[in-house]
Write a protein that holds these residues in place. Structure first.
Motif, PDB file in Angstrom:
ATOM      1  N   VAL A 229       7.768  72.593  15.320  1.00 36.21           N
ATOM      2  CA  VAL A 229       7.500  70.882  14.515  1.00 36.21           C
ATOM      3  C   VAL A 229       7.714  71.226  13.036  1.00 36.21           C
ATOM      4  CG1 VAL A 229       5.939  69.169  14.548  1.00 36.21           C
ATOM      5  CG2 VAL A 229       6.548  70.477  16.511  1.00 36.21           C
ATOM      6  N   CYS A 230       8.719  69.902  12.747  1.00 35.99           N
ATOM      7  CA  CYS A 230       8.404  69.988  11.430  1.00 35.99           C
ATOM      8  C   CYS A 230       7.878  68.902  10.918  1.00 35.99           C
ATOM      9  CB  CYS A 230      10.465  69.621  10.917  1.00 35.99           C
ATOM     10  SG  CYS A 230      11.547  70.638  11.305  1.00 35.99           S
ATOM     11  N   TYR A 231       7.976  68.105  11.552  1.00 36.00           N
ATOM     12  CA  TYR A 231       6.537  66.951  10.672  1.00 36.00           C
ATOM     13  C   TYR A 231       6.400  65.645  11.998  1.00 36.00           C
ATOM     14  CZ  TYR A 231       9.780  64.159   8.946  1.00 36.00           C
ATOM     15  OH  TYR A 231      11.202  62.970   7.904  1.00 36.00           O
ATOM     16  N   LEU A 232       5.503  65.290  12.140  1.00 33.19           N
ATOM     17  CA  LEU A 232       5.655  64.014  13.205  1.00 33.19           C
ATOM     18  C   LEU A 232       4.817  62.939  12.235  1.00 33.19           C
ATOM     19  CD1 LEU A 232       2.912  66.060  15.936  1.00 33.19           C
ATOM     20  CD2 LEU A 232       5.785  65.645  15.923  1.00 33.19           C
ATOM     21  N   PHE A 233       6.111  61.985  12.883  1.00 27.87           N
ATOM     22  CA  PHE A 233       4.828  60.295  12.229  1.00 27.87           C
ATOM     23  C   PHE A 233       4.498  59.052  13.782  1.00 27.87           C
ATOM     24  CE2 PHE A 233       9.828  61.011  12.137  1.00 27.87           C
ATOM     25  CZ  PHE A 233       9.648  59.479  12.710  1.00 27.87           C
ATOM     26  N   ALA A 234       4.002  58.172  13.339  1.00 33.10           N
ATOM     27  CA  ALA A 234       4.134  56.547  14.413  1.00 33.10           C
ATOM     28  C   ALA A 234       4.281  56.029  13.568  1.00 33.10           C
ATOM     29  CB  ALA A 234       2.811  57.418  14.729  1.00 33.10           C
ATOM     30  N   HIS A 235       5.209  54.678  14.243  1.00 33.49           N
ATOM     31  CA  HIS A 235       4.874  53.371  13.574  1.00 33.49           C
ATOM     32  C   HIS A 235       3.770  52.574  12.937  1.00 33.49           C
ATOM     33  CE1 HIS A 235       5.130  51.565  17.520  1.00 33.49           C
ATOM     34  NE2 HIS A 235       5.707  52.162  17.921  1.00 33.49           N
ATOM     35  N   GLY A 236       3.973  51.536  12.855  1.00 33.24           N
ATOM     36  CA  GLY A 236       3.105  50.193  12.618  1.00 33.24           C
ATOM     37  C   GLY A 236       2.986  49.503  13.341  1.00 33.24           C
ATOM     38  N   PRO A 237       1.842  48.850  13.927  1.00 38.18           N
ATOM     39  CA  PRO A 237       0.378  48.313  15.041  1.00 38.18           C
ATOM     40  C   PRO A 237       2.258  48.372  15.947  1.00 38.18           C
ATOM     41  CG  PRO A 237       0.417  47.444  12.618  1.00 38.18           C
ATOM     42  CD  PRO A 237       0.941  48.154  12.807  1.00 38.18           C
ATOM     43  N   GLY A 238       1.758  47.866  17.117  1.00 31.73           N
ATOM     44  CA  GLY A 238       3.101  47.138  17.577  1.00 31.73           C
ATOM     45  C   GLY A 238       2.477  46.195  18.751  1.00 31.73           C
ATOM     46  N   LEU A 239       3.052  44.642  18.013  1.00 28.42           N
ATOM     47  CA  LEU A 239       2.812  43.700  18.382  1.00 28.42           C
ATOM     48  C   LEU A 239       3.697  42.673  20.193  1.00 28.42           C
ATOM     49  CD1 LEU A 239       2.170  42.760  15.212  1.00 28.42           C
ATOM     50  CD2 LEU A 239       0.862  43.909  16.687  1.00 28.42           C
ATOM     51  N   LEU A 240       2.781  41.842  20.103  1.00 30.77           N
ATOM     52  CA  LEU A 240       3.370  41.309  21.134  1.00 30.77           C
ATOM     53  C   LEU A 240       4.715  40.493  20.539  1.00 30.77           C
ATOM     54  CD1 LEU A 240       1.382  40.070  24.260  1.00 30.77           C
ATOM     55  CD2 LEU A 240       3.364  41.794  24.102  1.00 30.77           C
ATOM     56  N   HIS A 241       5.854  39.849  21.193  1.00 33.74           N
ATOM     57  CA  HIS A 241       7.461  38.953  20.444  1.00 33.74           C
ATOM     58  C   HIS A 241       7.727  38.793  21.698  1.00 33.74           C
ATOM     59  CE1 HIS A 241       6.708  41.271  16.480  1.00 33.74           C
ATOM     60  NE2 HIS A 241       7.073  42.934  17.574  1.00 33.74           N
ATOM     61  N   SER A 242       8.316  37.313  21.508  1.00 28.89           N
ATOM     62  CA  SER A 242       8.507  36.927  22.811  1.00 28.89           C
ATOM     63  C   SER A 242       9.946  35.648  22.378  1.00 28.89           C
ATOM     64  CB  SER A 242       8.008  35.768  23.856  1.00 28.89           C
ATOM     65  OG  SER A 242       7.050  35.137  22.463  1.00 28.89           O
ATOM     66  N   VAL A 243      10.748  35.531  23.527  1.00 29.19           N
ATOM     67  CA  VAL A 243      11.824  34.346  23.451  1.00 29.19           C
ATOM     68  C   VAL A 243      11.624  33.322  23.351  1.00 29.19           C
ATOM     69  CG1 VAL A 243      13.980  34.016  23.976  1.00 29.19           C
ATOM     70  CG2 VAL A 243      13.555  36.103  24.210  1.00 29.19           C
ATOM     71  N   SER A 244      11.342  32.856  24.337  1.00 30.75           N
ATOM     72  CA  SER A 244      11.045  31.737  23.804  1.00 30.75           C
ATOM     73  C   SER A 244       9.865  30.514  23.946  1.00 30.75           C
ATOM     74  CB  SER A 244      11.688  30.259  25.418  1.00 30.75           C
ATOM     75  OG  SER A 244      11.918  31.009  26.737  1.00 30.75           O
ATOM     76  N   LYS A 245       8.720  31.544  24.374  1.00 28.81           N
ATOM     77  CA  LYS A 245       7.137  30.716  25.109  1.00 28.81           C
ATOM     78  C   LYS A 245       6.228  31.496  24.211  1.00 28.81           C
ATOM     79  CE  LYS A 245       3.556  31.053  28.003  1.00 28.81           C
ATOM     80  NZ  LYS A 245       2.995  31.472  30.315  1.00 28.81           N
ATOM     81  N   PRO A 246       5.898  30.675  23.457  1.00 29.43           N
ATOM     82  CA  PRO A 246       4.571  31.459  22.027  1.00 29.43           C
ATOM     83  C   PRO A 246       3.282  31.953  23.329  1.00 29.43           C
ATOM     84  CG  PRO A 246       4.751  28.768  22.599  1.00 29.43           C
ATOM     85  CD  PRO A 246       5.856  29.611  23.793  1.00 29.43           C
ATOM     86  N   ILE A 247       2.900  32.593  23.098  1.00 32.93           N
ATOM     87  CA  ILE A 247       2.014  33.378  22.878  1.00 32.93           C
ATOM     88  C   ILE A 247       0.667  33.800  22.345  1.00 32.93           C
ATOM     89  CG2 ILE A 247       0.393  35.942  24.129  1.00 32.93           C
ATOM     90  CD1 ILE A 247       3.874  36.819  24.853  1.00 32.93           C
ATOM     91  N   ARG A 248      -0.215  32.128  22.272  1.00 31.33           N
ATOM     92  CA  ARG A 248      -1.597  32.106  22.522  1.00 31.33           C
ATOM     93  C   ARG A 248      -2.987  32.815  22.696  1.00 31.33           C
ATOM     94  NH1 ARG A 248       1.448  29.207  17.977  1.00 31.33           N
ATOM     95  NH2 ARG A 248       3.140  28.126  19.170  1.00 31.33           N
ATOM     96  N   LYS A 249      -2.808  33.061  23.613  1.00 30.42           N
ATOM     97  CA  LYS A 249      -3.962  33.724  24.343  1.00 30.42           C
ATOM     98  C   LYS A 249      -3.696  34.316  25.564  1.00 30.42           C
ATOM     99  CE  LYS A 249      -3.534  29.059  26.728  1.00 30.42           C
ATOM    100  NZ  LYS A 249      -5.072  27.899  27.610  1.00 30.42           N
TER     101      LYS A 249
ATOM    102  N   ASP B 206       3.664  61.264   4.699  1.00 27.52           N
ATOM    103  CA  ASP B 206       3.176  59.828   4.064  1.00 27.52           C
ATOM    104  C   ASP B 206       4.611  59.112   3.426  1.00 27.52           C
ATOM    105  OD1 ASP B 206       0.367  60.415   3.950  1.00 27.52           O
ATOM    106  OD2 ASP B 206       0.461  60.869   1.813  1.00 27.52           O
ATOM    107  N   ILE B 207       5.604  60.252   3.021  1.00 25.31           N
ATOM    108  CA  ILE B 207       6.861  58.604   2.379  1.00 25.31           C
ATOM    109  C   ILE B 207       7.679  58.495   3.632  1.00 25.31           C
ATOM    110  CG2 ILE B 207       9.312  59.439   2.223  1.00 25.31           C
ATOM    111  CD1 ILE B 207       8.906  61.906  -0.121  1.00 25.31           C
ATOM    112  N   THR B 208       7.342  59.277   4.314  1.00 26.21           N
ATOM    113  CA  THR B 208       7.807  58.027   6.342  1.00 26.21           C
ATOM    114  C   THR B 208       6.975  57.007   6.728  1.00 26.21           C
ATOM    115  OG1 THR B 208       8.609  60.364   6.916  1.00 26.21           O
ATOM    116  CG2 THR B 208       8.446  58.536   8.613  1.00 26.21           C
ATOM    117  N   ALA B 209       5.923  57.640   6.331  1.00 24.42           N
ATOM    118  CA  ALA B 209       4.752  56.425   6.903  1.00 24.42           C
ATOM    119  C   ALA B 209       4.585  55.215   5.875  1.00 24.42           C
ATOM    120  CB  ALA B 209       3.579  56.559   6.639  1.00 24.42           C
ATOM    121  N   LYS B 210       5.087  55.258   4.484  1.00 26.72           N
ATOM    122  CA  LYS B 210       5.169  53.880   3.774  1.00 26.72           C
ATOM    123  C   LYS B 210       6.624  53.611   4.072  1.00 26.72           C
ATOM    124  CE  LYS B 210       5.763  53.260  -1.062  1.00 26.72           C
ATOM    125  NZ  LYS B 210       6.997  52.108  -0.740  1.00 26.72           N
ATOM    126  N   ALA B 211       7.567  54.286   4.451  1.00 22.91           N
ATOM    127  CA  ALA B 211       9.074  53.053   4.789  1.00 22.91           C
ATOM    128  C   ALA B 211       9.254  52.255   5.980  1.00 22.91           C
ATOM    129  CB  ALA B 211       9.985  54.347   5.384  1.00 22.91           C
TER     130      ALA B 211
END
Length: 345
Positions: A143-163, A269-274
């Motif tokens: 293992v050279c290094y590990l990283f993880a992406h920013g917050p995974g959120l909900l995205h939708s095509v035609s129906k807004p998710i408000r609740k 840290d460079i990857t996290a900032k990216a």
């Protein structure tokens, strides 16, 4: 006369040795040409970062290490990159742990919906988990290094998710632990890689996706998505690896191993900032397209958070079945998220 002959002989011998030394070929330092497989497209920020990482290693090794990066899954598809590294199809590889469901029980802890505020927190957690538990699941690579992406959120095509109720019945693209999240929210998870998602959204094969905002620009998904729900209370992350073939790693001399280790540590840290920068860039990309970002009320935010308990329970159960102390790993990850969320607001 004997003395003169002896001196002359010594002078001749010294001249011969010096001449031989000067004319001897210079020993060149060994060079290593390595391949690197990633599923990210060539224009993505998470391709630019590895390119910079590779150039820095080449620079510090004075050209002894050269790394050629193959993008877009052209060398090995995303789900096969880890095995590709193990088998030596590529010398290095970057991909997502979640593409190999059940194979990395300790690393999967990071994918839980702890409510990550940013990529710095998630990246700190995954690297600290690896150092703390040193899981056997990663013993067949270096293992050279590990990283993880920013917050995974909900995205939708035609129906807004408000609740929370708005999610029910939708088909949401997801992988690994995020499939459990989708199910806990009342939707139907549909597994596919990022490269397949754009067409699936455009053709209404899926109604939405569960990803960080950066993917909306990085994979152009914002062109077909119209809404993003800011469900930070239940946001997840996904763990990534940059790994090297174990035999190739062991073939390197210690000084070159040290260079890769030092550069890789800096690139956490460079990857996290990216990731953070690309999340903001993705947001701006979508705003220009008229995309709507939906903020949840405090009541709805609490509902989303409360819906995640089955996901946590399932993680612990599955980890235990794999011979890992799921409760210990889960608790450690949860505490790390709380700790680093205060540090990296």
């Amino acid at each position: 006369m004997r003395k003169i002959f002896t001196v002359a002989s010594l002078v001749f011998f010294a001249t011969f040795v010096l001449s031989a030394f000067i004319s001897a070929p210079t020993v060149q330092a060994a060079t290593y040409n390595f391949t690197y497989s990633t599923f990210f497209p060539p224009t993505h920020i998470q391709t630019k970062v590895p390119e910079a990482w590779a150039k820095e290693i080449e620079k510090r090794s004075n050209g002894q290490i050269k790394i050629q990066i193959f993008t877009g899954g052209s060398l090995t598809p995303a789900p096969q990159i880890y095995d590709g590294v193990v088998k030596g199809i590529s010398d290095f590889g970057l991909s997502v742990f979640a593409y190999s469901a059940g194979r990395f029980p300790v690393m999967f802890a990071v994918d839980n919906p702890f409510g990550y505020p940013n990529a710095f927190v998630a990246t700190r957690v995954i690297n600290e988990l690896n150092r703390k538990f040193q899981p056997k699941e990663l013993s067949d690579v270096h293992v050279c290094y590990l990283f993880a992406h920013g917050p995974g959120l909900l995205h939708s095509v035609s129906k807004p998710i408000r609740k929370l109720e708005d999610v029910k019945g939708l088909k949401i693209r997801s992988t690994g632990t995020s499939q459990l999240i989708v199910r806990a929210l009342g939707a139907t998870p549909v597994a596919m890689s990022q490269g397949e998602t754009y067409d699936a959204l455009k053709k209404n094969i899926v109604d939405g996706t569960l990803v960080p905002v950066e993917a909306l620009e990085g994979f152009k998904q914002g062109e077909v998505l119209k809404y993003t729900t800011l469900n930070y209370s239940s946001s997840y992350s996904q763990g990534f690896f940059v790994a090297m073939n174990l035999k190739k790693w062991e073939s390197l001399p210690p000084d070159l191993q040290k260079i890769i280790t030092e550069v890789s540590k800096e690139y956490e840290d460079i990857t996290a900032k990216a990731w953070g920068d690309s999340d903001e860039s993705g947001r701006q990309f979508c705003l220009k397209l008229g995309h709507e970002f939906i903020e949840l009320s405090a009541e709805e935010s609490a509902k989303f958070k409360g819906a995640m308990k089955p996901v946590f329970d399932e993680y612990i159960k599955q980890a235990n079945e794999k011979g890992v102390d799921g409760e210990a790993v889960f608790k450690a990850a949860q505490e790390m998220v709380e700790k680093y969320s205060k540090e990296y607001k």
